[in-house]
Design a protein around this motif. Structure first.
Motif, PDB file in Angstrom:
ATOM      1  N   TYR A 195       0.894  -1.247  -0.079  1.00 21.13           N
ATOM      2  CA  TYR A 195      -0.045   0.092  -0.060  1.00 21.13           C
ATOM      3  C   TYR A 195       0.918   1.336   0.157  1.00 21.13           C
ATOM      4  N   SER A 255       3.943   4.302   3.379  1.00 26.98           N
ATOM      5  CA  SER A 255       4.168   3.097   2.662  1.00 26.98           C
ATOM      6  C   SER A 255       5.152   2.202   3.172  1.00 26.98           C
ATOM      7  N   GLU A 271      -7.662  -8.685   0.564  1.00 28.65           N
ATOM      8  CA  GLU A 271      -6.640  -7.743   1.041  1.00 28.65           C
ATOM      9  C   GLU A 271      -6.032  -8.272   2.464  1.00 28.65           C
TER      10      GLU A 271
END
Length: 293
Positions: free
Chosen positions: A23, A65, A103
């Motif tokens: 992500y 991230s 996910e």
């Protein structure tokens, strides 16, 4: 009718975890960006419940991230269609996890809370753990179970006592300007933070027990009400540098005293993939079962 609509709208505090590798961070990424944030997926999952209003999941704690979370939190308002009563907490958890199953994101807890509850501003503290490993001759020695979950320090013997001495200097209330990276929020964030915990200890690793017993896993734990942008990764990088002999203990105090982000040594920030948000604390009163008026 208006009163009934208001009663049908429920605000929930949700706790969730995620592996952050794929992500852009926890916050929502704009539509034109190829890599999405965790918030994108949370809001899409809520939309699949078909609420009356447009969905807005309010995240309590930002992560970058590559950073992971065992416990992040957010609040969200949900009004069901057709006058249906608010979802029970366990039903909400199961429904969201059903829509998130593709996910590496999972809802772990949910509480119905008061309509003025705010997940970010009501948080009493946040705890981060940074995981790193020493005793590796090469990064390929890192067990596969630790891929993207731990910082591998190559050919490193650490002075643990020096690291603990340096960590103690960070405890308490300080201006942490040197330990924050510059971003768009920097001029508006108060750099004075109170660090309640800065603790180094051995990590209890499945990988160490079953794969490579000569690799030593370590955990740095930091607790504060809030943190500055990349503060934890900068503190970790500086403490590891002390352990490696690249910085002296007294230089940690000098960095604190400098109160200047540009005074932080170049290329010393710890990488994102070893960092975990592990706990967000709220008052007990905020989490007791909700009783509508």
């Amino acid at each position: 009718m208006i009163e009934n609509m208001q009663q049908a709208t429920a605000r929930y505090l949700i706790f969730f975890q995620y592996a952050g590798t794929k992500y852009s961070g926890v916050m929502k990424a704009p539509a034109h960006q190829a890599v999405e944030g965790v918030q994108n997926h949370l809001e899409n999952a809520v939309r699949k419940l078909k609420p009356v209003h447009e969905v807005s999941v309010v995240i309590s704690s930002r992560t970058d991230s590559g950073v992971h979370a065992l416990c992040n939190s957010a609040h969200v308002d949900i009004q069901r269609r057709g006058g249906k009563p608010p979802l029970l907490e366990q039903n909400l958890i199961e429904a969201l996890n059903f829509h998130l199953k593709a996910e590496p994101i999972r809802i772990t807890r949910a509480y119905r809370v008061q309509s003025d509850f705010h997940a970010r501003f009501r948080a009493l503290s946040r705890t981060y753990v940074y995981r790193f490993a020493s005793g590796l001759r090469h990064h390929t020695e890192m067990p596969v179970t630790e891929a993207d979950l731990c910082w591998a320090l190559h050919d490193t013997t650490l002075n643990i006592s020096a690291m603990k001495e340096a960590a103690a200097l960070l405890l308490g209330t300080h201006n942490f300007s040197t330990f924050r990276a510059l971003n768009s929020e920097t001029p508006f964030k108060n750099p004075v933070k109170t660090l309640e915990l800065a603790q180094l200890g051995p990590g209890d690793s499945f990988s160490q027990r079953h794969f490579h017993r000569d690799i030593q896993f370590w955990e740095l734990t930091f607790k504060s009400r809030s943190f500055l942008y990349k503060q934890v990764r900068r503190m970790t990088g500086a403490l590891v540098a002390v352990g490696q002999g690249r910085l002296l203990v007294r230089q940690i105090q000098e960095l604190l005293d400098a109160q200047d982000s540009l005074a932080f040594p170049y290329n010393l920030t710890a990488p994102a993939h070893g960092l975990f948000l592990t706990n967000i604390e709220y008052r007990y009163e905020d989490l007791v079962p909700y009783m509508p008026n």
